[in-house]
Scaffold this motif. Structure first.
Motif, PDB file in Angstrom:
ATOM      1  N   ASP A  75       8.656   4.035 -60.095  1.00 15.71           N
ATOM      2  CA  ASP A  75       7.418   4.044 -60.877  1.00 15.71           C
ATOM      3  C   ASP A  75       6.473   5.129 -60.367  1.00 15.71           C
ATOM      4  OD1 ASP A  75       8.393   1.972 -62.368  1.00 15.71           O
ATOM      5  OD2 ASP A  75       7.301   0.405 -61.286  1.00 15.71           O
ATOM      6  N   ARG A  76       6.342   5.217 -59.044  1.00 13.21           N
ATOM      7  CA  ARG A  76       5.455   6.221 -58.460  1.00 13.21           C
ATOM      8  C   ARG A  76       5.968   7.631 -58.743  1.00 13.21           C
ATOM      9  NH1 ARG A  76       5.795   4.368 -53.885  1.00 13.21           N
ATOM     10  NH2 ARG A  76       7.236   5.828 -52.870  1.00 13.21           N
ATOM     11  N   LEU A  77       7.279   7.810 -58.646  1.00 10.14           N
ATOM     12  CA  LEU A  77       7.871   9.124 -58.878  1.00 10.14           C
ATOM     13  C   LEU A  77       7.738   9.542 -60.335  1.00 10.14           C
ATOM     14  CD1 LEU A  77       9.466  11.463 -57.685  1.00 10.14           C
ATOM     15  CD2 LEU A  77      11.562  10.172 -58.151  1.00 10.14           C
ATOM     16  N   GLN A  78       7.916   8.617 -61.245  1.00  4.13           N
ATOM     17  CA  GLN A  78       7.817   8.939 -62.672  1.00  4.13           C
ATOM     18  C   GLN A  78       6.399   9.394 -63.027  1.00  4.13           C
ATOM     19  OE1 GLN A  78      10.372   7.009 -65.011  1.00  4.13           O
ATOM     20  NE2 GLN A  78       9.485   7.518 -66.973  1.00  4.13           N
ATOM     21  N   SER A  79       5.397   8.733 -62.472  1.00  5.08           N
ATOM     22  CA  SER A  79       4.008   9.134 -62.727  1.00  5.08           C
ATOM     23  C   SER A  79       3.752  10.532 -62.204  1.00  5.08           C
ATOM     24  CB  SER A  79       3.048   8.134 -62.079  1.00  5.08           C
ATOM     25  OG  SER A  79       3.227   6.841 -62.617  1.00  5.08           O
ATOM     26  N   ALA A  80       4.265  10.820 -61.013  1.00  8.28           N
ATOM     27  CA  ALA A  80       4.070  12.145 -60.433  1.00  8.28           C
ATOM     28  C   ALA A  80       4.769  13.218 -61.259  1.00  8.28           C
ATOM     29  CB  ALA A  80       4.589  12.165 -58.994  1.00  8.28           C
ATOM     30  N   MET A  81       5.958  12.917 -61.780  1.00 10.30           N
ATOM     31  CA  MET A  81       6.690  13.884 -62.588  1.00 10.30           C
ATOM     32  C   MET A  81       5.952  14.210 -63.877  1.00 10.30           C
ATOM     33  SD  MET A  81      10.709  12.947 -62.259  1.00 10.30           S
ATOM     34  CE  MET A  81      11.638  13.400 -60.802  1.00 10.30           C
ATOM     35  N   VAL A  82       5.444  13.186 -64.525  1.00 12.72           N
ATOM     36  CA  VAL A  82       4.708  13.412 -65.781  1.00 12.72           C
ATOM     37  C   VAL A  82       3.521  14.319 -65.532  1.00 12.72           C
ATOM     38  CG1 VAL A  82       3.331  12.299 -67.573  1.00 12.72           C
ATOM     39  CG2 VAL A  82       5.475  11.256 -66.830  1.00 12.72           C
ATOM     40  N   SER A  83       2.791  14.052 -64.454  1.00 17.88           N
ATOM     41  CA  SER A  83       1.631  14.884 -64.131  1.00 17.88           C
ATOM     42  C   SER A  83       2.048  16.327 -63.853  1.00 17.88           C
ATOM     43  CB  SER A  83       0.904  14.300 -62.911  1.00 17.88           C
ATOM     44  OG  SER A  83      -0.166  15.136 -62.522  1.00 17.88           O
ATOM     45  N   ALA A  84       3.135  16.500 -63.138  1.00 15.58           N
ATOM     46  CA  ALA A  84       3.596  17.845 -62.809  1.00 15.58           C
ATOM     47  C   ALA A  84       4.053  18.604 -64.038  1.00 15.58           C
ATOM     48  CB  ALA A  84       4.731  17.766 -61.782  1.00 15.58           C
ATOM     49  N   PHE A  85       4.753  17.942 -64.940  1.00 13.61           N
ATOM     50  CA  PHE A  85       5.251  18.599 -66.141  1.00 13.61           C
ATOM     51  C   PHE A  85       4.120  19.003 -67.073  1.00 13.61           C
ATOM     52  CE2 PHE A  85       9.458  16.269 -65.492  1.00 13.61           C
ATOM     53  CZ  PHE A  85       9.982  17.352 -64.793  1.00 13.61           C
ATOM     54  N   VAL A  86       3.084  18.206 -67.125  1.00 17.54           N
ATOM     55  CA  VAL A  86       1.931  18.562 -67.953  1.00 17.54           C
ATOM     56  C   VAL A  86       1.270  19.822 -67.425  1.00 17.54           C
ATOM     57  CG1 VAL A  86      -0.371  17.834 -68.679  1.00 17.54           C
ATOM     58  CG2 VAL A  86       1.532  16.217 -68.779  1.00 17.54           C
ATOM     59  N   LYS A  87       1.136  19.902 -66.113  1.00 20.10           N
ATOM     60  CA  LYS A  87       0.484  21.073 -65.512  1.00 20.10           C
ATOM     61  C   LYS A  87       1.337  22.330 -65.691  1.00 20.10           C
ATOM     62  CE  LYS A  87      -1.968  18.373 -62.014  1.00 20.10           C
ATOM     63  NZ  LYS A  87      -2.128  18.105 -60.555  1.00 20.10           N
ATOM     64  N   LYS A  88       2.671  22.177 -65.648  1.00 21.39           N
ATOM     65  CA  LYS A  88       3.569  23.333 -65.728  1.00 21.39           C
ATOM     66  C   LYS A  88       4.024  23.638 -67.153  1.00 21.39           C
ATOM     67  CE  LYS A  88       3.764  24.238 -61.327  1.00 21.39           C
ATOM     68  NZ  LYS A  88       3.305  25.539 -60.794  1.00 21.39           N
ATOM     69  N   ASN A  89       3.569  22.811 -68.121  1.00 19.57           N
ATOM     70  CA  ASN A  89       3.947  23.011 -69.526  1.00 19.57           C
ATOM     71  C   ASN A  89       5.461  23.012 -69.722  1.00 19.57           C
ATOM     72  OD1 ASN A  89       1.258  23.239 -70.460  1.00 19.57           O
ATOM     73  ND2 ASN A  89       1.226  25.416 -69.835  1.00 19.57           N
ATOM     74  N   ILE A  90       6.119  22.083 -69.079  1.00 17.31           N
ATOM     75  CA  ILE A  90       7.573  21.953 -69.242  1.00 17.31           C
ATOM     76  C   ILE A  90       7.858  21.376 -70.624  1.00 17.31           C
ATOM     77  CG2 ILE A  90       9.671  20.977 -68.271  1.00 17.31           C
ATOM     78  CD1 ILE A  90       8.272  22.968 -66.470  1.00 17.31           C
ATOM     79  N   ASP A  91       8.946  21.818 -71.272  1.00 15.10           N
ATOM     80  CA  ASP A  91       9.248  21.321 -72.617  1.00 15.10           C
ATOM     81  C   ASP A  91       9.677  19.855 -72.565  1.00 15.10           C
ATOM     82  OD1 ASP A  91      11.652  21.652 -71.389  1.00 15.10           O
ATOM     83  OD2 ASP A  91      12.682  22.441 -73.148  1.00 15.10           O
ATOM     84  N   ALA A  92       9.681  19.236 -73.739  1.00 17.65           N
ATOM     85  CA  ALA A  92       9.945  17.797 -73.836  1.00 17.65           C
ATOM     86  C   ALA A  92      11.345  17.447 -73.360  1.00 17.65           C
ATOM     87  CB  ALA A  92       9.740  17.318 -75.271  1.00 17.65           C
TER      88      ALA A  92
END
Length: 932
Positions: free
Chosen positions: A751-768
């Motif tokens: 759960d903690r890792l998934q939240s961190a990943m979502v935040s990181a992908f938003v900042k890096k503009n990773i595709d869906a």
């Protein structure tokens, strides 16, 4: 030429047919078969085809649609002005839910039947007119069917018979006349007459009707049918003073006679009749406890009727005696007066009579309720005590609770309810009888009502002092799991400042781990079959959704199975709901709190622990029997008895404890009171409840029962020791408790890792697609199966030299002793992951070279080794001071993780690397995780 001959033959046959028909007047011996043959050859037919203009059909349909629209509007209008006036007066008497409507008008609350051709029998009183068509059948020496009608001169022409002047004759007289002529002129022949088609007539309808007009109908129509054709009579129109104008004759029509069946004879209309509906006449209203409460119209010209006539209109009172009659009338100034009705007086126009019950009380009854085979009302004169009312224990239901019963008694002065407890067993067997009085209710409890006191929903309310109702769902439906008596209990506890439920509060800790939520729905109460059915149903419904999307195929067999599962789940749900909130607590308000005041707690080594209500001075042996008796591990030499008593010195309540030895004391002499309790201790045992599994290279593998505190070395000795091929350094020891801890920890980490990943992908503009892929990886990682492996020392020699390393066993432990391996496993991002032959002294770098080295996605800085005992160690492959030449024991695993930096913009590589190392409980599990 052939056509000419055929045409001539047909002409000849027709001529022969007519000649034979004429000769039948003089000779009765003509064979009917010859006549039928001639008719068939000439193409003649008996069928009559009626054709209606499409325009006429549309007009008729439009008119029926108009009547239907008017009917729907009338139904939506609500009460009429007359009804509103009378109902307002009835409301003033407290009759909010009692309304009266105008009597008789609902007969027009339907559409008329369409006019159709009438065949068959008609009343003998029917008057024949011009246009009526008849079918006449001759049977016997003359076989013939003739269809004819009354002509404009009123004559009925029948071949072989004298012309009849049928107009204005009754149907019965015409039949008699035809039969008379046939008997005189056609010997041996019987004749049958039926009306084929009724003549059409025109009737004018005017006055207080919805659609005044000329109605085209049949000659058999009655005034009610014609009134239906014009939409019926308005509520401003009269039902009793209708006039039928027939020439100079005025015929009164009272529809009340037809509605009540007083005058069953119905007037048949004639051509040119007029129906006139005047405004409604005088009315009176009869409401309340009568058979037919309504607003009634008085007969023509009447403004006053007697009180008895008014009651007769409503069918009389429902109850023959004990009625209160209120007469509502107006004085000269128009003020309403409420008076007692004079049964020998009169009721005038606009007045109202309300019939209420003068005395609705009951006398001389007692009621038996609850867990009995024959509940119901009894006569108190015949059943004057509880013993007589119950009879014997055979009259009770299965598994009755004999330690506690309740009598609900109504105080004769205040008319309030009081609760009294009694001992059912004492009444049935020990002459502890209780006298009954008028209106008593005797309640017997069963196992279901008693177990409800220990249910999660009751325990939660007592523990939390509140009840989360969830009474209404989002769609507005009432939740089936709402329990009103528990809701009342929660409100009572919240507002109470006394120790009324102190015993219940203490008893709630008996198995308090079951107290989970305010709703009280125990998910564990579902059987294994229920769970499997629910899983199959969810799978079918998912496939149904996929079928709509074109992904799957939902067959007819699936539809049938889906319906079967839904029906089974609904039946199971109803069973759980019906047993969720016992009806006796719902029906009898405040019964549940009274029962909880009389409970005791029964704990320890017994078969049915929990709480149960008892009456004062209840024997312990009866309590023991009620809870199923002691369990096999019970220590009956020390039964703890707690009693709640009143200290006479300071007038306080106190709880005292005592101990009873059942081996030397008669438990029937030991008594318990409400508020106390009983606890039966267990005999001490030196063995664990579960067992330990030994597999692999032991002399006698299998399941072993262990003593409390037994260690691994002891169990290995009991199993005969290890075989010569055993490899203690690679022993795999698993523990269920550790497995559960690993699963919970992994869930939190994911759960903690998934939240961190979502935040990181938003900042890096990773595709869906990248987000979904990494999220799927994390989800799969969290769902991995865990072994619950514990790193231990399993070598008997080392354990004997260092006893501190000898692990204490628990129930559910498992030890697998492998054979000594001769390979080293490489897994992860290497070119050829495989198992390599173990060579003593061979270094780690050599093994990596044999599998081709690293792939491009390998994380060379995070390589680690998992040793056979489950210990993992990070490896440094630096050229100076590294672990390149590290010597590995057989059975070790070299793990090369994947470089996760493409998925991560912050510190996720470190996070995932740590997770992988924590999951490295064995070489096989690590390999599976990394490949995924």
């Amino acid at each position: 030429m052939s056509n000419i001959l055929a045409y001539g033959r047909n002409i000849a046959l027709i001529l022969i047919g007519y000649l034979l028909l004429l000769s039948n007047v003089f000779a009765q011996s003509l064979d009917q078969n010859i006549f039928d043959q001639i008719r068939q050859q000439t193409g003649a037919s008996n069928q009559t085809t009626r054709i209606q203009s499409p325009l006429d059909q549309l007009r008729a349909q439009d008119y029926m649609d108009k009547l239907n629209q008017q009917l729907m509007e009338r139904r939506a209008q609500g009460p009429s002005v007359i009804e509103q006036g009378y109902n307002a007066r009835q409301t003033n008497l407290g009759g909010e839910n009692a309304t009266v409507s105008q009597f008789g008008y609902n007969i027009f609350d339907r559409l008329p039947m369409p006019d159709e051709m009438i065949t068959g029998a008609v009343p003998d009183s029917y008057v024949i007119g011009v246009g009526d068509q008849f079918v006449i059948s001759f049977k016997g020496s003359k076989e013939e069917v003739v269809q004819t009608q009354v002509d404009r001169e009123g004559r009925l022409i029948i071949p072989t018979l004298q012309p009849l002047l049928a107009a204005n004759m009754t149907f019965g007289a015409l039949k008699d006349e035809i039969k008379k002529q046939v008997s005189e002129s056609l010997i041996g022949t019987e004749v049958y007459l039926s009306l084929a088609t009724l003549r059409q007539i025109s009737v004018l309808v005017v006055g207080e009707v919805y659609n005044p007009s000329i109605v085209r109908t049949t000659s058999l129509s009655s005034p009610i049918e014609v009134l239906l054709h014009v939409g019926g009579v308005k509520k401003t129109g009269s039902l009793r003073n209708i006039t039928l104008q027939r020439g100079d004759e005025r015929i009164p029509i009272d529809l009340y006679d037809i509605l009540d069946g007083i005058n069953p004879s119905i007037i048949n209309l004639k051509d040119g009749d007029r129906i006139i509906v005047p405004t409604i006449g005088s009315t009176v209203a009869i409401g309340g406890n009568v058979i037919r409460p309504a607003i009634y119209e008085l007969p023509d010209g009447k403004k006053i009727i007697s009180s008895s006539e008014a009651l007769d209109l409503a069918g009389g009172p429902i109850r023959p005696k004990g009625n209160a009659y209120t007469h509502i009338r107006y004085n000269d100034s128009g003020r309403q007066l409420y008076e007692k009705m004079d049964l020998n007086g009169n009721i005038s126009n606009g007045e109202m009579v309300i019939v209420n019950l003068f005395d609705n009380s009951e006398e001389g009854r007692v009621t038996l309720l609850g867990h009995v085979k024959t509940p119901g009302i009894r006569s108190v004169s015949e059943y004057s005590n509880v013993k007589d009312l119950l009879g014997s224990v055979k009259n009770l239901g299965e598994n009755p609770h004999l330690l506690f019963g309740v009598i609900i008694r109504t105080d004769q002065v205040t008319n309030t309810r009081q609760f009294l407890s009694f001992n059912v067993h004492g009444v049935l067997y020990n002459q502890e009888n209780v006298d009954l009085v008028d209106e008593d209710k005797v309640i017997i409890f069963g196992r279901n009502e008693i177990e409800f006191l220990s249910s999660d929903i009751v325990r939660s309310v007592i523990y939390n002092n509140e009840y989360d109702q969830f009474e209404f769902l989002q769609d507005g439906a009432v939740n089936n799991y709402y329990c009103k008596p528990v809701d009342r209990l929660a409100r009572l506890i919240a507002s109470s400042k006394s120790n009324r439920f102190a015993t219940a509060t203490r008893a709630v800790y008996v198995g308090s781990e079951g107290v989970s939520n305010g709703l009280g729905v125990d998910n564990n109460s579902l059987s294994r079959t229920d769970v499997l059915n629910n899983m199959e149903l969810e799978s079918l419904q998912d496939r149904r959704i996929e079928t709509i999307s074109g992904i799957s195929d939902f067959t007819n067999a699936d539809i049938i199975r889906n319906a079967e599962l839904e029906a089974q789940m609904e039946e199971d749900r109803r069973f759980r709901v019906n047993n969720f909130c016992p009806a006796i607590y719902v029906d009898e308000e405040n019964l549940l709190p009274f029962v909880l005041e009389h409970i005791i707690s029964v704990e320890g080594a017994i078969r049915l622990p929990g709480v149960l209500p008892i009456s004062p001075d209840t024997r312990v042996d009866l309590v023991m029997s009620t809870v199923g008796g002691p369990s096999n591990d019970a220590d009956l030499s020390k039964i703890e008895i707690s009693r709640l008593s009143i200290d006479e010195v300071d007038n306080s309540r106190r709880l005292d404890w005592d101990y009873v030895d059942a081996s030397i004391n008669d438990l029937s002499t030991v008594k318990l009171n409400p508020g106390g309790g009983m606890r039966v201790s267990s005999l001490y045992t030196n063995f664990e409840d579960g067992a330990v599994l030994l597999t692999g290279e032991v002399m006698e593998p299998g399941v072993y029962t262990i003593r409390k505190g037994e260690k691994l070395s002891s169990l290995i000795r009991r199993a005969g020791g290890l075989t010569a091929q055993a490899y203690p350094y690679g022993a795999i020891f698993t523990r269920e408790r550790v497995k559960n801890m690993q699963r919970a920890e992994m869930k939190q980490t994911a759960d903690r890792l998934q939240s961190a990943m979502v935040s990181a992908f938003v900042k890096k503009n990773i595709d869906a697609n990248g987000v979904v892929a990494v999220q799927r990886m994390v989800a799969e990682m969290a769902e991995q199966d865990f072994l619950g492996r514990v790193v231990i020392e399993a070598d008997p020699v080392i354990l004997s030299l260092d006893p501190v390393k000898d692990i204490v066993l628990e129930a559910g432990d498992s030890l697998y002793m492998p054979k000594r391996p001769n390979f080293i496993v490489t897994v992860g991002d290497v070119l050829n992951p495989s198992a390599l032959q173990f060579i003593p002294g061979k270094g780690l770098e050599s093994y990596l070279q044999e599998v081709g080295g690293f792939t491009q996605s390998a994380d060379e800085d995070r390589v680690f080794v998992v040793y056979p005992n489950g210990v993992s160690k990070p490896i440094s492959l630096a050229s100076w001071g590294g672990d390149r030449n590290l010597s590995l024991p057989p059975g070790s695993a070299i793990v090369v993780p994947t470089d996760l930096s493409p998925y991560d913009g912050i510190t996720l590589i470190s996070e995932i690397g740590d997770i992988f190392r924590n999951l490295a409980v064995s070489a096989a599990s690590i390999a599976v995780l990394v490949r995924n």
